[in-house]
Scaffold this motif. Structure first.
Motif, mmCIF file in Angstrom:
data_model
loop_
_atom_site.group_PDB
_atom_site.id
_atom_site.type_symbol
_atom_site.label_atom_id
_atom_site.label_comp_id
_atom_site.label_asym_id
_atom_site.label_seq_id
_atom_site.Cartn_x
_atom_site.Cartn_y
_atom_site.Cartn_z
ATOM 1 N N ALA A 276 0.836 -1.214 0.000
ATOM 2 C CA ALA A 276 0.000 0.000 0.000
ATOM 3 C C ALA A 276 0.860 1.249 0.000
ATOM 4 C CB ALA A 276 -0.916 -0.009 1.223
ATOM 5 N N ALA A 277 1.929 1.247 0.808
ATOM 6 C CA ALA A 277 2.800 2.420 0.865
ATOM 7 C C ALA A 277 3.476 2.656 -0.468
ATOM 8 C CB ALA A 277 3.840 2.231 1.967
ATOM 9 N N ALA A 278 3.889 1.562 -1.124
ATOM 10 C CA ALA A 278 4.553 1.714 -2.420
ATOM 11 C C ALA A 278 3.594 2.247 -3.470
ATOM 12 C CB ALA A 278 5.137 0.366 -2.870
ATOM 13 N N ALA A 279 2.360 1.735 -3.430
ATOM 14 C CA ALA A 279 1.390 2.169 -4.439
ATOM 15 C C ALA A 279 0.964 3.603 -4.235
ATOM 16 C CB ALA A 279 0.166 1.253 -4.396
ATOM 17 N N ALA A 280 0.921 4.044 -2.966
ATOM 18 C CA ALA A 280 0.431 5.399 -2.687
ATOM 19 C C ALA A 280 1.304 6.465 -3.310
ATOM 20 C CB ALA A 280 0.357 5.608 -1.173
ATOM 21 N N THR A 281 2.568 6.138 -3.562
ATOM 22 C CA THR A 281 3.457 7.126 -4.168
ATOM 23 C C THR A 281 3.189 7.302 -5.651
ATOM 24 O OG1 THR A 281 5.131 5.440 -4.617
ATOM 25 C CG2 THR A 281 5.262 6.583 -2.505
ATOM 26 N N ALA A 282 2.448 6.358 -6.250
ATOM 27 C CA ALA A 282 2.120 6.418 -7.684
ATOM 28 C C ALA A 282 3.340 6.773 -8.502
ATOM 29 C CB ALA A 282 1.000 7.423 -7.944
ATOM 30 N N PRO A 283 4.382 5.916 -8.516
ATOM 31 C CA PRO A 283 5.631 6.245 -9.179
ATOM 32 C C PRO A 283 5.455 6.458 -10.669
ATOM 33 C CG PRO A 283 5.523 3.893 -8.720
ATOM 34 C CD PRO A 283 4.350 4.519 -8.035
ATOM 35 N N ALA A 284 6.320 7.279 -11.206
ATOM 36 C CA ALA A 284 6.330 7.482 -12.652
ATOM 37 C C ALA A 284 6.865 6.224 -13.315
ATOM 38 C CB ALA A 284 7.213 8.684 -13.003
ATOM 39 N N PRO A 285 6.652 6.049 -14.615
ATOM 40 C CA PRO A 285 7.163 4.875 -15.312
ATOM 41 C C PRO A 285 8.668 4.743 -15.153
ATOM 42 C CG PRO A 285 5.610 6.079 -16.679
ATOM 43 C CD PRO A 285 5.863 6.917 -15.472
ATOM 44 N N ALA A 286 9.147 3.516 -15.258
ATOM 45 C CA ALA A 286 10.585 3.261 -15.121
ATOM 46 C C ALA A 286 11.374 4.046 -16.140
ATOM 47 C CB ALA A 286 10.848 1.768 -15.278
ATOM 48 N N ALA A 287 12.616 4.385 -15.779
ATOM 49 C CA ALA A 287 13.438 5.231 -16.644
ATOM 50 C C ALA A 287 13.610 4.623 -18.027
ATOM 51 C CB ALA A 287 14.797 5.468 -15.989
ATOM 52 N N GLY A 288 13.702 3.274 -18.087
ATOM 53 C CA GLY A 288 13.904 2.633 -19.381
ATOM 54 C C GLY A 288 12.725 2.804 -20.313
ATOM 55 N N ALA A 289 11.551 3.125 -19.747
ATOM 56 C CA ALA A 289 10.355 3.268 -20.564
ATOM 57 C C ALA A 289 10.156 4.693 -21.054
ATOM 58 C CB ALA A 289 9.132 2.836 -19.765
ATOM 59 N N VAL A 290 11.002 5.622 -20.641
ATOM 60 C CA VAL A 290 10.840 7.023 -21.009
ATOM 61 C C VAL A 290 11.282 7.230 -22.449
ATOM 62 C CG1 VAL A 290 11.528 9.383 -20.498
ATOM 63 C CG2 VAL A 290 11.210 7.746 -18.635
ATOM 64 N N PRO A 291 10.416 7.752 -23.309
ATOM 65 C CA PRO A 291 10.830 8.029 -24.686
ATOM 66 C C PRO A 291 11.893 9.121 -24.712
ATOM 67 C CG PRO A 291 8.504 8.586 -24.327
ATOM 68 C CD PRO A 291 9.048 8.103 -23.031
ATOM 69 N N GLY A 292 12.781 9.054 -25.668
ATOM 70 C CA GLY A 292 13.879 10.005 -25.733
ATOM 71 C C GLY A 292 13.692 11.061 -26.795
ATOM 72 N N PRO A 293 14.659 11.974 -26.911
ATOM 73 C CA PRO A 293 14.576 13.047 -27.920
ATOM 74 C C PRO A 293 14.431 12.506 -29.330
ATOM 75 C CG PRO A 293 16.313 13.498 -26.324
ATOM 76 C CD PRO A 293 15.845 12.108 -26.052
ATOM 77 N N ARG A 294 15.031 11.338 -29.579
ATOM 78 C CA ARG A 294 14.927 10.784 -30.936
ATOM 79 C C ARG A 294 13.479 10.444 -31.275
ATOM 80 N NH1 ARG A 294 18.909 6.081 -32.943
ATOM 81 N NH2 ARG A 294 20.317 7.874 -32.838
#
Length: 449
Positions: A53-71
């Protein structure tokens, strides 16, 4: 991202709306009761698993590897001519979705014009801000929380992704290339991950509140003031808005500003202008009466007073944007620091458009710290006449104020631009989109050669 778009093929069929799964009140209520039970079970599981519950409450952003890049942003921009205007892409997308999963049509209102415009704005927002992943994740997290009231679940996002891929292929035609689809899907997957995280983080928050209409006043043709009370306490702050739905038009949620500061009796007020026939605004203005039921989504918006309102306040309100200003003035009256002032520019196209003058006079009475300046277009000899942006700029230096702007999007954009140019810092320019949760129309996105 299922807040989207036009279903012309569906609307053209006689009786199509009546045949939609979930369109009837009984099926509609059963479906949302099932969703509520599912959310209650998930919340119970979290309460029994404190670590999760504590982990979910922070509603983390997607993992860094999933972040689209400038390309990816560069690729999407390069191929924009193949898929813009977005109307055709969106039509292909929803046709593909409903062909493969006809039952999903029941999650959408009969007319999808609002959803079409909403999804188009969301696409532009993602493309323009793809180089600011934290901003995108925060926006999509809020969107995910809001989508819970529509009955959207993670499995629906996967269907949306597949339909988008098919829509890109159909829209781009012979110009389609794999890198175009890959970049779009990375962008959308990042947004979807943030939406799912936002929905999961809000599992303990009610999806919606049942409300009863306690008052309905037609202030002028096509404009009504509604008062409602919810069955359970409805938490909000002055300056926020809430999405409203009527059983007379299931799934057609529209955001309206709350026109009162929180009060002990819990009664809320909404100002609704009819924007056309057959939509929710038409239902609320012409077909709603005291005693009728409505549903409200959670309060949203950041155009609220600071915890310690230490600066003078500037409010600029146009049309039914007065609702936001009215709530903020009421809140200021309750907790304004001594010596602080407020200027309210109340803007209208014609004198008759000032539909709530009695409330304005009541708020102004006995409050020397509040100055109200009417701005009415086309009134010769009136020193306040002219566009809202011109009138505000003419009346003084606002660089030391906190500014709140509400009203039609074009007016909000012009006033915000003028105040920014006049030296009001961005962090002290407060406004929220009241025609949908997607930010105001973006700046033009360059198409790379």
């Amino acid at each position: 991202m299922t807040t989207a778009v036009r279903g012309d093929a569906w609307e053209a069929r006689p009786g199509a709306e009546d045949r939609r799964p979930g369109a009837g009140g009984e099926a509609y209520g059963e479906y949302h009761a099932l969703l509520a039970r599912q959310d209650a079970m998930r919340l119970r599981q979290r309460l029994l698993s404190p670590g999760r519950a504590a982990a979910a409450a922070t509603a983390p952003a997607p993992a860094a590897g999933a972040v689209p890049g400038p390309r990816d942003q560069e690729t999407i921009r390069r191929y924009l001519p193949l898929v813009t205007p977005f109307g055709e892409l969106i039509e292909h997308l929803y046709r593909a979705m409903f062909e493969q999963h006809p039952y999903l049509r029941g999650l959408f209102p009969g007319s999808m014009e609002f959803q079409r415009a909403h999804l188009e704005r969301a696409f532009w927002f993602l493309i323009e801000n793809l180089d600011r992943p934290d901003e995108v994740a925060a926006f999509c997290g809020r969107l995910g929380r809001d989508h819970r009231k529509l009955g959207v679940r993670p499995a629906h996002f996967a269907v949306f992704e597949a339909a988008l891929a098919e829509g890109l292929r159909r829209g781009a035609g012979p110009g389609w290339v794999p890198e175009l689809e890959e970049a779009w899907l990375r962008m959308v997957r990042f947004a979807v991950d943030a939406m799912v995280a936002g929905a999961e983080g809000a599992v303990g928050e009610p999806v919606s509140w049942n409300a009863t209409v306690t008052g309905h006043e037609l202030r002028r043709p096509g404009l009504a003031v509604l008062r409602v009370r919810t069955a359970e306490p409805f938490p909000y702050e002055a300056g926020q808005y809430a999405s409203v739905e009527s059983p007379a038009l299931p799934h057609a949620w529209r955001p309206y500003s709350i026109a009162r500061a929180p009060r002990p009796d819990g009664e809320l007020e909404f100002h609704v202008r009819r924007t056309g026939p057959g939509g929710l605004s038409d239902v609320l203005v012409n077909r709603t009466r005291p005693g009728d039921a409505l549903r409200l989504g959670p309060a949203r918006g950041t155009a609220v007073l600071d915890g310690d309102p230490a600066r003078d306040v500037l409010l600029v309100a146009g049309g039914t944007g007065w609702a936001t200003a009215k709530a903020l003035v009421e809140e200021l009256a309750a907790r304004r620091p001594a010596g602080r002032t407020a200027h309210l520019f109340l803007c209208a196209r014609a004198l008759d458009d000032l539909y709530d003058t009695a409330a304005v006079a009541e708020l102004e009475r006995g409050r020397p710290w509040l100055r109200v300046v009417p701005v009415v277009d086309g009134r010769p000899g009136d020193p306040a006449a002219g566009s809202p942006a011109e009138a505000v700029a003419r009346h003084g230096d606002w660089s030391g104020h906190v500014a709140y702007v509400s009203g039609p999007p074009a007016m909000v954009a012009s006033v915000v631009d003028r105040l920014a140019a006049a030296g009001v810092p961005a962090e002290r320019l407060r406004h929220d989109p009241v025609d949908g949760p997607v930010p105001l129309a973006p700046r033009p996105v360059p198409v790379l050669a």
